[in-house]
Design an enzyme around this catalytic site. Structure first.
Site, PDB file in Angstrom:
ATOM      1  CD  GLU A 293      28.813  45.596  15.268  1.00 46.27           C
ATOM      2  OE1 GLU A 293      29.806  45.054  15.058  1.00 46.27           O
ATOM      3  OE2 GLU A 293      28.379  46.498  16.367  1.00 46.27           O
ATOM      4  CG  HIS A 322       2.094  31.800  24.285  1.00 44.33           C
ATOM      5  ND1 HIS A 322       0.539  31.326  24.261  1.00 44.33           N
ATOM      6  CD2 HIS A 322       2.989  30.760  24.346  1.00 44.33           C
ATOM      7  CE1 HIS A 322       1.024  30.179  24.376  1.00 44.33           C
ATOM      8  NE2 HIS A 322       2.088  29.821  24.122  1.00 44.33           N
ATOM      9  CE  LYS A 436      33.416  50.798  19.338  1.00 45.25           C
ATOM     10  NZ  LYS A 436      34.574  49.803  19.058  1.00 45.25           N
TER      11      LYS A 436
END
Ligand code: PA5
Length: 465
Positions: A293, A322, A436
Site C-alpha cells: 500500500e 516444499h 471503497k
C-alpha cells in the site's frame, strides 16, 4: 539485544554484478539519500509524519495499560474487529509474542488473560462461528477503524451490536464496546461520543499500516498480557539507530536503498520475505501490506505516471521449502529475498536416537530441532547465493517485545524512506479509497449514484462457461 541486518548476499561481490549491487551503485545514491533524510527529519519536526512519535506517547500507554487491566478483570474474550492496517499489526503481535496455543491454555498454565480473537474479514461463516466459541456476557468488542467509515468494520459493528442488545439489553452494552478511531468525525467517533462509549484515538497523520504502535496494536496486545512498554522501548532503540543519516550504518535506509536498486536497476520487482519462525509469520503479513500500500503507486510526487512498487510475497521457512523454494532458486531471477530468523528460540527440542539401523533417522539423532531449522535456513541461503539470487538476513537474538518493537519501527522507517527514493507519497492509498467508494455506491440505498457510469459490471456471455 539488537537485531542484525546482513546484506552480504545482495552484493555484487557475492552474486556478481548482473544480479548483485556494487558499492559504487549504492554510493551513487548518497546525495539523494541525504536529501531524503533531511526532508524526513524536517517533516517529522513539523509533525507531518506522525508514526515517528508513537513510541513516545507515555500518557496514551498508561491509559491503555489501565484499561487493559480493567478488561482482564472483567472479560474472558476480547474480539477485535477491523481490516487491513487496523488488524494486521495486532495480529502480528499476538502471533509473535503469545504462546502458540495460548487460547487453549488452562489458567494455571498461563492462560489467565482474555482470549483475543481478530475478525479481519467479512466471511459470514467466520462471523457466525465466533458465537459458538465466545460468551457474549464475558466478551468485549474492540472496533478499530481510523476513518470510522470502512464498510467491512461498520458491517461488523451492526452485527455484534444487534447480538449484544439481544443478549444483554440496551443499557448494558456500553461496557462491552471500545472503539479505536480518529479524534473527530467518522461514524465510530460519532457513536462513541453520542453513546459515551470508551474510545482510543488514532492520531491524525497515522495511517492504518503505520499504526501498529498506536492503540490499534497496543490495546489488544496489552489485554492479552504483552508488555507494550518493552515493545515501545525496542522501537525507540531503533529510532536512535536510524537517526544516523549514513546509509552504511542505518539498516532501514540500506534495506530501502538495496530494494530500490534491485527494482529499478536489476529487474527484480518481487520482494519475498521468508520467516524462519512461526511466530514471525504475522510480521511477514503485516510487512506485505506495508510495502504494497505504501509503495505501489501510479503517480509520482510531480504528478507523472510511474507505477512503482515491488510485489511483496510471503513465505514460511521451512514449510515453503516444499512449495516455493524451487521457483526461487531456478525460476526467473526477478526476486529479492529477505529472511527473518531467530538466534535463540524459547525452547530447545532434542532428537533422541531411535531405530538406529535405518540411516535416515540416525543422522538426525543427537541434534536438536533448532539445529535442523538453522541448518535448513543456512543451506537455503547458500543455495540462493550460489545461484546468484539476492538475499539478505534479518536476525533477532530472540523473539520478545523489545526485538519486535525494533523490527516494526525499522520496517516503517525503511518504507517511508523508500517511498521518497521512488519520489512517491508512501502515506496515501488512493487506489484503495477508490475501491471503497465504488463499494459504497453499489450498496447505498439510493442506488449506485454518481459513480454509476464509472462502474462497469456488464460482462459478455461468451466468456462464461
Ligand atoms: O493502511 C491503511 O491505511 C488501510 O489498510 C486501512 O487500515 C484499511 O483500509 C482500513 O481503514 P480504516 O482503518 O479507516 O477502517
Amino acid at each position: 539485544m539488537e537485531i542484525k541486518y546482513d546484506f552480504n548476499n545482495m552484493m555484487a561481490d557475492f552474486i556478481g554484478i548482473e544480479n548483485g549491487i556494487s558499492e559504487e551503485e549504492i554510493n551513487s545514491l548518497i546525495k539523494k539519500c541525504e536529501r531524503i533524510d533531511t526532508n524526513l527529519k524536517s517533516m517529522r519536526m513539523r509533525g507531518e509524519i506522525k508514526f515517528f512519535e508513537l513510541p513516545y506517547q507515555e500518557d496514551v500507554v498508561k491509559d491503555i495499560n489501565d484499561y487493559a487491566d480493567y478488561i482482564k478483570n472483567e472479560f474472558e474474550y476480547f474480539i477485535v474487529l477491523g481490516i487491513g492496517g487496523s488488524a494486521l499489526g495486532g495480529i502480528a503481535l499476538q502471533r509473535g509474542l503469545n504462546h502458540p496455543y495460548y487460547k487453549l491454555l488452562s489458567k494455571d498454565k498461563g492462560g489467565k488473560n482474555p482470549k483475543v480473537f481478530f475478525l479481519d474479514n467479512i466471511d459470514p461463516d467466520t462471523h457466525s462461528g465466533i458465537f459458538d466459541v465466545i460468551d457474549l456476557k464475558s466478551s468485549c468488542f474492540n472496533f478499530i477503524s481510523k476513518s470510522g467509515n470502512t464498510a467491512e468494520t461498520n458491517a461488523q459493528f451492526l452485527i455484534f451490536i444487534e447480538r449484544l442488545k439481544k443478549a444483554l439489553g440496551n443499557k448494558d452494552i456500553k461496557k462491552h464496546v471500545v472503539f479505536t478511531t480518529k479524534e473527530q468525525n467518522g461514524n465510530f467517533r460519532k457513536i462513541a461520543d453520542e453513546e459515551g462509549m470508551k474510545s482510543f484515538i488514532i492520531p491524525k497523520g497515522v495511517g492504518g499500516r503505520f499504526s501498529v504502535l498506536s492503540p490499534v496494536g497496543l490495546l489488544p496486545s496489552a489485554v492479552s498480557g504483552i508488555n507494550i512498554n518493552k515493545l515501545l522501548e525496542g522501537a525507540i532503540s531503533m529510532d536512535k539507530t536510524c537517526e544516523n543519516f549514513n546509509i552504511w550504518e542505518n539498516p532501514a535506509y540500506m534495506n530501502g536503498v538495496l530494494h530500490y536498486l534491485f527494482d529499478t536497476k536489476k529487474g527484480k520487482n518481487i520482494s519475498v520475505m521468508i520467516s524462519y519462525s512461526d511466530a514471525l509469520f504475522g510480521i511477514v503479513d503485516w510487512y506485505r501490506q506495508l510495502l504494497a500500500e505504501s509503495l505501489g503507486k501510479k503517480y509520482s510526487l510531480n504528478g507523472e505516471i510511474v507505477h512503482t512498487g515491488q510485489t511483496p510475497v510471503k513465505a514460511l521457512g521451512v514449510t515453503d521449502h516444499h512449495s516455493q523454494l524451487q521457483l526461487y532458486i531456478e525460476g526467473p531471477n526477478d526476486k529479492v529475498i529477505t529472511m527473518l530468523c531467530v538466534e535463540k528460540f524459547k525452547s530447545e527440542i532434542e532428537m533422541v536416537s531411535h531405530y538406529n539401523w535405518i540411516e535416515g533417522p540416525s543422522y538426525l539423532s543427537g541434534h536438536s530441532l533448532n539445529e535442523l531449522f538453522h541448518a535448513e535456513r543456512i543451506a537455503t541461503e547458500a543455495t540462493l547465493t550460489k545461484n546468484a539470487r539476492p538475499n539478505c538476513l534479518i536476525s533477532l537474538p530472540e523473539i520478545n517485545e523489545f526485538t519486535l518493537g525494533q523490527l516494526f519501527y525499522m520496517f516503517e522507517i525503511q518504507t517511508a524512506f523508500t517511498g521518497y527514493l521512488y519520489n512517491i507519497n508512501p502515506f496515501d492509498q488512493p487506489g484503495v479509497e477508490e475501491g471503497k467508494k465504488f463499494a459504497y455506491n453499489l450498496l447505498r440505498k439510493n442506488g449506485i449514484g454518481n459513480k454509476k457510469e464509472e462502474i462497469e459490471t456488464r460482462k459478455k456471455k461468451k466468456y462464461i462457461i
